[in-house]
Scaffold this motif. Structure first.
Motif, short mmCIF file in Angstrom:
data_model
loop_
_atom_site.label_atom_id
_atom_site.label_comp_id
_atom_site.label_asym_id
_atom_site.label_seq_id
_atom_site.Cartn_x
_atom_site.Cartn_y
_atom_site.Cartn_z
N SER A 48 -4.43 10.23 5.75
CA SER A 48 -5.66 10.42 4.99
C SER A 48 -6.03 11.90 4.93
CB SER A 48 -6.80 9.64 5.65
OG SER A 48 -7.00 10.09 6.98
N GLU A 49 -6.96 12.25 4.03
CA GLU A 49 -7.43 13.62 3.87
C GLU A 49 -8.31 14.02 5.06
OE1 GLU A 49 -7.35 16.94 3.10
OE2 GLU A 49 -6.67 16.06 1.20
N ALA A 50 -8.32 15.35 5.34
CA ALA A 50 -9.15 15.84 6.45
C ALA A 50 -9.69 17.23 6.14
CB ALA A 50 -8.35 15.86 7.75
N PHE A 51 -9.89 17.53 4.86
CA PHE A 51 -10.27 18.89 4.48
C PHE A 51 -11.51 18.87 3.59
CE2 PHE A 51 -9.28 22.99 2.14
CZ PHE A 51 -9.52 23.81 3.24
N LEU A 52 -12.49 19.69 3.93
CA LEU A 52 -13.69 19.89 3.12
C LEU A 52 -14.42 18.59 2.82
CD1 LEU A 52 -12.72 22.69 0.57
CD2 LEU A 52 -13.76 22.89 2.82
N SER A 53 -15.06 18.07 3.85
CA SER A 53 -15.86 16.86 3.67
C SER A 53 -17.09 16.92 4.54
CB SER A 53 -15.04 15.62 4.02
OG SER A 53 -15.02 15.42 5.43
N GLU A 54 -17.87 15.86 4.51
CA GLU A 54 -19.09 15.78 5.33
C GLU A 54 -18.80 15.40 6.78
OE1 GLU A 54 -21.89 16.56 3.83
OE2 GLU A 54 -21.01 16.62 1.84
N ILE A 55 -17.59 14.99 7.07
CA ILE A 55 -17.27 14.45 8.39
C ILE A 55 -16.85 15.58 9.32
CG2 ILE A 55 -15.90 12.77 9.66
CD1 ILE A 55 -15.45 11.31 6.99
N VAL A 56 -17.68 15.90 10.29
CA VAL A 56 -17.42 16.99 11.22
C VAL A 56 -16.27 16.64 12.15
CG1 VAL A 56 -18.39 18.44 13.04
CG2 VAL A 56 -19.82 17.72 11.11
N GLY A 57 -15.34 17.58 12.33
CA GLY A 57 -14.24 17.36 13.27
C GLY A 57 -13.22 16.35 12.81
N ILE A 58 -13.16 16.11 11.51
CA ILE A 58 -12.24 15.10 10.98
C ILE A 58 -10.79 15.50 11.19
CG2 ILE A 58 -12.29 16.17 8.71
CD1 ILE A 58 -12.04 12.40 9.43
N SER A 59 -9.92 14.53 11.37
CA SER A 59 -8.48 14.77 11.46
C SER A 59 -7.78 13.70 10.64
CB SER A 59 -8.00 14.71 12.92
OG SER A 59 -8.30 13.44 13.49
N PRO A 60 -6.57 13.97 10.19
CA PRO A 60 -5.85 12.98 9.37
C PRO A 60 -5.58 11.70 10.16
CG PRO A 60 -4.79 15.15 9.28
CD PRO A 60 -5.80 15.21 10.38
N TRP A 61 -5.56 10.60 9.48
CA TRP A 61 -5.18 9.32 10.07
C TRP A 61 -3.78 8.96 9.56
CZ3 TRP A 61 -9.95 5.50 9.57
CH2 TRP A 61 -11.01 5.99 10.36
N PRO A 62 -2.76 9.23 10.33
CA PRO A 62 -1.40 8.90 9.88
C PRO A 62 -1.24 7.41 9.62
CG PRO A 62 -1.34 10.37 11.77
CD PRO A 62 -2.75 9.90 11.63
N GLY A 63 -0.70 7.08 8.46
CA GLY A 63 -0.41 5.68 8.15
C GLY A 63 -1.63 4.83 7.86
N GLN A 64 -2.82 5.45 7.77
CA GLN A 64 -4.03 4.67 7.53
C GLN A 64 -4.88 5.31 6.43
OE1 GLN A 64 -5.31 4.38 11.95
NE2 GLN A 64 -6.29 2.65 10.95
N ARG A 65 -5.56 4.43 5.68
CA ARG A 65 -6.56 4.93 4.76
C ARG A 65 -7.86 5.18 5.54
NH1 ARG A 65 -7.02 0.84 -0.14
NH2 ARG A 65 -8.57 2.40 -0.77
N HIS A 66 -8.67 6.10 5.01
CA HIS A 66 -9.94 6.45 5.65
C HIS A 66 -11.05 6.18 4.63
CE1 HIS A 66 -13.03 8.52 7.82
NE2 HIS A 66 -12.20 9.08 8.69
N TRP A 67 -11.72 5.04 4.82
CA TRP A 67 -12.70 4.59 3.84
C TRP A 67 -13.80 5.63 3.62
CZ3 TRP A 67 -12.92 0.61 0.49
CH2 TRP A 67 -14.15 0.37 -0.14
N ASN A 68 -14.32 6.17 4.71
CA ASN A 68 -15.42 7.13 4.57
C ASN A 68 -14.98 8.38 3.81
OD1 ASN A 68 -17.05 5.40 5.99
ND2 ASN A 68 -16.93 6.53 7.92
#
Length: 473
Positions: A48-68
């Motif tokens: 999943s994406e982990a760049f420029l969003s509202e979610i602080v400290g986000i990291s990619p989720w390998p093999g998973q979608r990230h609904w938020n």
């Protein structure tokens, strides 16, 4: 060894340019359209994406979608974009859209509105992903696919390119492709500039990461719309004053639908748009308009670029800078030189590094290769062309008999005392002062005078190098 980064730019003097209608500043708005092009399993990505969003400290989720994360990007397409579209069309301000090709393909209504507003739609790459680790051939394939998809979706190929999350190969690939009127993967200046890669000129229209709403999503960033407005206003005011002083610049403003498109942030952008609307002589073009203005009025210049020369040509041009000592030019050429050295100050700096690193014996040899002022070499016509011109400029080849005899006596005393001839950068002095200087310097210690003579060699080198650049050799 060559250092490819350009640390000089337009230099201390800057460059005086003119925008249309004598605008004091060009304010350019970019809407980055990335929604639907980000990392997502639905797009064939591994995480999943982990760049420029509202979610602080986000990291990619390998093999998973990230609904938020997906829904945050969806907000940009569903709501944020239309808020921006409304604001800019009402203000009659054209924008440049950096469109990720796959995102544009998934947003037909938004694309139709961009075209209806007559906005420039430049390319933001095939996908909104990180390219730093891509093999060059794979990145080239993505660029070619992005151009082809862009043309199918928009109806024409993109004329501007900005990857953003680029690699060290991106600008080279865009230049090699040959169809871009400008590339924006640079943050190096407040004005466009030209680069040359393998003999091909490419215009760079720099972008921005500071006057950019991405800082709403970074640790050191904007917290409120007023923060954004204040920063934009302060940036504009400085550039506007520089334009009033005769040095107009470009102000880039980067926007993202999912970031600035939120109501609380949008207020800052609207305030800024109202602020500049109240100012005279402000140009709000697309980036393509800037590129075409620059290409028409400030095309690439044919100028001396010593650091790009083969060694033999460099030595041919600069080998006579230090009297009968071409080895200094050769050593200067072998230093870590780059575009910042393609100016008189740069080449002189290289020569001075070599001179200052030389041994005392080498320096003494250099000093003794210099001719005496109005001495035997001058009288017999054996002066080098530079020395002859320099001495002639101060009338040293037209001395009266008593002047000639006096200088000859002083030269003899000086040489006997120090073991090297009296050396002076004659262009720093008039004839009278040249005489006064030798009378003063002849009373110094050898240590002090040795340093002074070496300094004078550097000054002579400066004038000779400057003359070569002025001629455009």
């Amino acid at each position: 060894m060559r250092y490819e980064r350009d640390m000089m730019g337009y230099g201390k003097e800057g460059i005086r340019i003119t925008w249309p209608n004598e605008a004091r500043v060009a304010v350019q708005f970019v809407i980055n359209y990335e929604e639907g092009g980000e990392n997502c399993l639905l797009h064939g990505d591994e995480a999943s994406e982990a760049f420029l969003s509202e979610i602080v400290g986000i990291s990619p989720w390998p093999g998973q979608r990230h609904w938020n994360m997906e829904s945050i990007y969806e907000y940009g397409a569903r709501s944020g974009y239309w808020r921006l579209h409304s604001a800019f069309t009402k203000a009659n301000i054209p924008v440049t859209v950096y469109g990720v090709a796959t995102a544009l393909a998934r947003s037909p209504e938004q694309v139709a509105s961009m075209k209806e507003a007559d906005w420039e739609i430049a390319s933001h790459g095939l996908k909104w992903i990180e390219y730093k680790d891509f093999p060059i051939e794979e990145e080239r394939e993505h660029m070619e696919e992005a151009i082809a998809l862009h043309e199918r979706v928009i109806g024409n190929r993109p004329l501007g390119w900005y990857t953003g999350r680029c690699s060290m190969n991106t600008i080279r690939l865009a230049t090699e492709e040959g169809g871009f009127e400008y590339v924006s993967d640079s943050y190096a200046d407040d004005l466009p500039y030209w680069i040359t890669i393998d003999g091909k000129n490419q215009l760079i229209v720099p972008y921005t990461l500071d006057a950019n709403d991405m800082r709403f999503a970074t640790y050191q960033g904007f917290n409120t719309g007023m923060d954004f407005f204040t920063y934009l206003k302060d940036s504009f005011d400085v550039l506007y004053r520089e334009g009033m002083d005769g040095f107009p610049k470009m102000m880039s403003i980067g926007l993202h639908c999912r970031l600035i498109g939120r109501p609380g942030r949008m207020s800052g952008l609207l305030r800024f748009m109202e602020y500049i609307d109240g100012k005279d002589k402000v140009w709000t073009p697309t980036r393509l308009e800037i590129a075409r203005h620059w290409t028409r009025h400030y095309p690439p210049q044919l100028s001396l670029k010593p650091t790009s020369l083969p060694k033999k040509d460099f030595i041919k041009i600069f080998g006579g800078i230090i009297e009968y000592s071409p080895w200094v030019a050769e050593k200067a050429y072998n230093l870590e030189l780059g575009p910042a050295h393609d100016c008189p100050e740069g080449i002189h700096s290289a020569f001075c590094q070599v001179l200052r690193a030389s041994s005392e014996e080498e320096k003494l040899i250099i000093l003794n290769k210099h001719p005496e002022l109005a001495g035997k070499a001058a009288k017999s016509g054996k002066l080098g062309s530079s020395s002859k011109s320099e001495q002639h400029s101060r009338g040293l080849d037209q001395l009266k008999d008593e002047e000639g005899q006096k200088l000859n006596d002083l030269n003899g005393q000086y040489l006997k005392k120090f073991g090297f001839p009296y050396i002076i950068a004659v262009k720093d002095y008039d004839k009278r002062t040249i005489f006064l200087e030798i009378e003063k310097r002849i009373n110094r210690s050898r240590e002090v005078e040795f340093r002074e003579a070496c300094h004078q060699v550097e000054r002579i080198a400066w004038y000779r190098i400057k003359e070569i650049f002025d001629r455009g050799d």
